[in-house]
Design a protein around this motif. Sequence first.
Motif, PDB file in Angstrom:
ATOM      1  N   ILE A 172      54.301  44.531  43.267  1.00 16.61           N
ATOM      2  CA  ILE A 172      53.713  43.387  43.985  1.00 16.61           C
ATOM      3  C   ILE A 172      52.707  42.721  43.054  1.00 16.61           C
TER       4      ILE A 172
ATOM      5  N   GLN B  37      42.926  41.683  47.698  1.00 15.92           N
ATOM      6  CA  GLN B  37      44.144  42.045  48.426  1.00 15.92           C
ATOM      7  C   GLN B  37      44.519  43.524  48.256  1.00 15.92           C
TER       8      GLN B  37
ATOM      9  N   ALA C  82      56.830  32.958  39.029  1.00  8.15           N
ATOM     10  CA  ALA C  82      56.750  34.398  38.746  1.00  8.15           C
ATOM     11  C   ALA C  82      57.992  35.112  39.284  1.00  8.15           C
TER      12      ALA C  82
HETATM   13  N1  LIG Z   1      43.449  46.912  32.010  1.00  7.47           N
HETATM   14  C1  LIG Z   1      43.764  46.753  33.276  1.00  7.47           C
HETATM   15  O1  LIG Z   1      43.960  47.706  34.006  1.00  7.47           O
HETATM   16  C2  LIG Z   1      43.888  45.357  33.841  1.00  7.47           C
HETATM   17  C3  LIG Z   1      43.961  44.259  32.979  1.00  7.47           C
HETATM   18  C4  LIG Z   1      44.085  42.996  33.553  1.00  7.47           C
HETATM   19  C5  LIG Z   1      44.132  42.839  34.935  1.00  7.47           C
HETATM   20  N2  LIG Z   1      44.052  43.926  35.739  1.00  7.47           N
HETATM   21  C6  LIG Z   1      44.052  43.750  37.217  1.00  7.47           C
HETATM   22  O2  LIG Z   1      45.300  43.232  37.624  1.00  7.47           O
HETATM   23  C7  LIG Z   1      45.123  42.385  38.753  1.00  7.47           C
HETATM   24  C8  LIG Z   1      45.834  41.076  38.494  1.00  7.47           C
HETATM   25  O3  LIG Z   1      45.229  40.423  37.425  1.00  7.47           O
HETATM   26  P1  LIG Z   1      46.032  39.340  36.564  1.00  7.47           P
HETATM   27  O4  LIG Z   1      45.177  39.004  35.426  1.00  7.47           O
HETATM   28  O5  LIG Z   1      47.430  39.798  36.338  1.00  7.47           O
HETATM   29  O6  LIG Z   1      46.044  38.113  37.598  1.00  7.47           O
HETATM   30  P2  LIG Z   1      47.176  37.021  37.780  1.00  7.47           P
HETATM   31  O7  LIG Z   1      46.578  35.923  38.563  1.00  7.47           O
HETATM   32  O8  LIG Z   1      47.805  36.691  36.469  1.00  7.47           O
HETATM   33  O9  LIG Z   1      48.294  37.785  38.647  1.00  7.47           O
HETATM   34  C9  LIG Z   1      48.176  38.022  40.013  1.00  7.47           C
HETATM   35  C10 LIG Z   1      49.538  37.780  40.619  1.00  7.47           C
HETATM   36  O10 LIG Z   1      49.503  38.141  42.000  1.00  7.47           O
HETATM   37  C11 LIG Z   1      50.269  37.180  42.704  1.00  7.47           C
HETATM   38  N3  LIG Z   1      49.933  37.199  44.121  1.00  7.47           N
HETATM   39  C12 LIG Z   1      48.847  36.673  44.729  1.00  7.47           C
HETATM   40  N4  LIG Z   1      48.892  36.875  46.060  1.00  7.47           N
HETATM   41  C13 LIG Z   1      50.036  37.566  46.298  1.00  7.47           C
HETATM   42  C14 LIG Z   1      50.643  38.066  47.482  1.00  7.47           C
HETATM   43  N5  LIG Z   1      50.088  37.905  48.678  1.00  7.47           N
HETATM   44  N6  LIG Z   1      51.822  38.710  47.353  1.00  7.47           N
HETATM   45  C15 LIG Z   1      52.411  38.860  46.137  1.00  7.47           C
HETATM   46  N7  LIG Z   1      51.871  38.409  44.986  1.00  7.47           N
HETATM   47  C16 LIG Z   1      50.708  37.768  45.067  1.00  7.47           C
HETATM   48  C17 LIG Z   1      49.932  35.869  42.012  1.00  7.47           C
HETATM   49  O11 LIG Z   1      50.853  34.840  42.315  1.00  7.47           O
HETATM   50  C18 LIG Z   1      49.950  36.298  40.549  1.00  7.47           C
HETATM   51  O12 LIG Z   1      51.224  36.162  39.972  1.00  7.47           O
HETATM   52  C19 LIG Z   1      43.628  42.248  38.957  1.00  7.47           C
HETATM   53  O13 LIG Z   1      43.206  43.034  40.036  1.00  7.47           O
HETATM   54  C20 LIG Z   1      43.018  42.755  37.668  1.00  7.47           C
HETATM   55  O14 LIG Z   1      41.772  43.386  37.854  1.00  7.47           O
HETATM   56  C21 LIG Z   1      43.950  45.176  35.226  1.00  7.47           C
END
Ligand SMILES: NC(=O)c1ccc[n+]([C@@H]2O[C@H](COP(=O)([O-])OP(=O)(O)OC[C@H]3O[C@@H](n4cnc5c(N)ncnc54)[C@H](O)[C@@H]3O)[C@@H](O)[C@H]2O)c1
Length: 347
Positions: free
Chosen positions: A8, A76, A40
């Motif tokens: 997800i 979320q 996506a």
């Molecule tokens: N080193 C790590 O562990 C690391 C690194 C980067 C990000 N993260 C975490 O990953 C998470 C995402 O970050 P990101 O940079 O990929 O953000 P992002 O905005 O690129 O990705 C989030 C995705 O979730 C989708 N989304 C939103 N609401 C949704 C729903 N209701 N159902 C399904 N999909 C939904 C969005 O459309 C988007 O594609 C964050 O919580 C961040 O803290 C962790």
Amino acid sequence: MAIRTGLIGYGRNGSTMHANPICELPEFEMVAVCDVDKAARDAAAARFGVPVYESYSQMLEKEDLDFVVVVTYNHQHASMAAECLEAGVDVLVTKPWAVNQAEAAKMIETAKKAKKLLLPWLPSRWGCQLAKLREVIAAGEIGKVYRVERRVTTFGRRADWQTRSDHAGGYLLNWGPHIVDQPVQLLGERVESVYARMSQVVNPGDVEDVFSAVLTLDGGETIQCDHIVASGDSPEWVVYGDRGTITVHNKTLEVHQVRFEENIDPSAYRSTVNKTVRTEEASGAVYGDEMEIYREIATALRRETVYPITLESGLYLTKLLDAIRLSAAEDVVVNVAVNGEPANSNG
Ligand SMILES: NC(=O)c1ccc[n+]([C@@H]2O[C@H](COP(=O)([O-])OP(=O)(O)OC[C@H]3O[C@@H](n4cnc5c(N)ncnc54)[C@H](O)[C@@H]3O)[C@@H](O)[C@H]2O)c1
């Protein structure tokens, strides 16, 4: 049989750090992907040739899944994870797994009721700097550690959801699971009190891009962790012992060791110290290698091993982040109680 996996959130992180091991390791099979964003979904469909969903509830209903990975916006995570657990699948939640202790506790309760595995994603616990520091400290090379500083500096600005409070953005939740957690893991989950400051310096939005926290441990040791808007070359770690100091830049540890003279001359201004300096190289990924972690996740999901991060430990980190936020908001030292909410020491 491969672990039937649903993802997800196929964004920046979900499509790389999680999708790569899921599709590359034979232990996993990518069965479905969910994202609210059409581009996506199209990218995931083209890459994996699996069904894609706009609604994760629908994905849970239609697909036969063993395991779901949640990589959406911060606000979320806990509710999505709980819904997946209730649907009878094991769940991995990216960091921060919850926005606060109340959310984390509810999610843990749901996992226990559902008798399913809830795995907090804290990849920095596998980080190579942390591993090498543990090794050098355990060898007694700098004596007894009494202070640790851990910092990340950047002038990079961002303007996405991580700058918005309605998405639980902000650098405490973004970076705290790395740079608050790591020094606590190094010294032990023994924090007694927290004092912190947070501010918004260069990013737009309504949340902090700078935080600075001092954690005092039950043995009197202190940890200072900072996310700072800065350019330059300050060390990412400084570890202070009573027989030496370690500084860390990327994968290079500079180990300073001192040897005191046997007897201190009371007439001298202060004793002279003999100092040696050498470097050690850490090998691996600074914030953890996802392939290695996913191999461990696979054996945990098969109930062959226990996942190294307990729910209690995940909750402990959330408690510290709550305490940091409370301290900064109210300008108080927060006593980190053994159970329950952090207690305001002035209250
Ligand atoms: N080193 C790590 O562990 C690391 C690194 C980067 C990000 N993260 C975490 O990953 C998470 C995402 O970050 P990101 O940079 O990929 O953000 P992002 O905005 O690129 O990705 C989030 C995705 O979730 C989708 N989304 C939103 N609401 C949704 C729903 N209701 N159902 C399904 N999909 C939904 C969005 O459309 C988007 O594609 C964050 O919580 C961040 O803290 C962790």
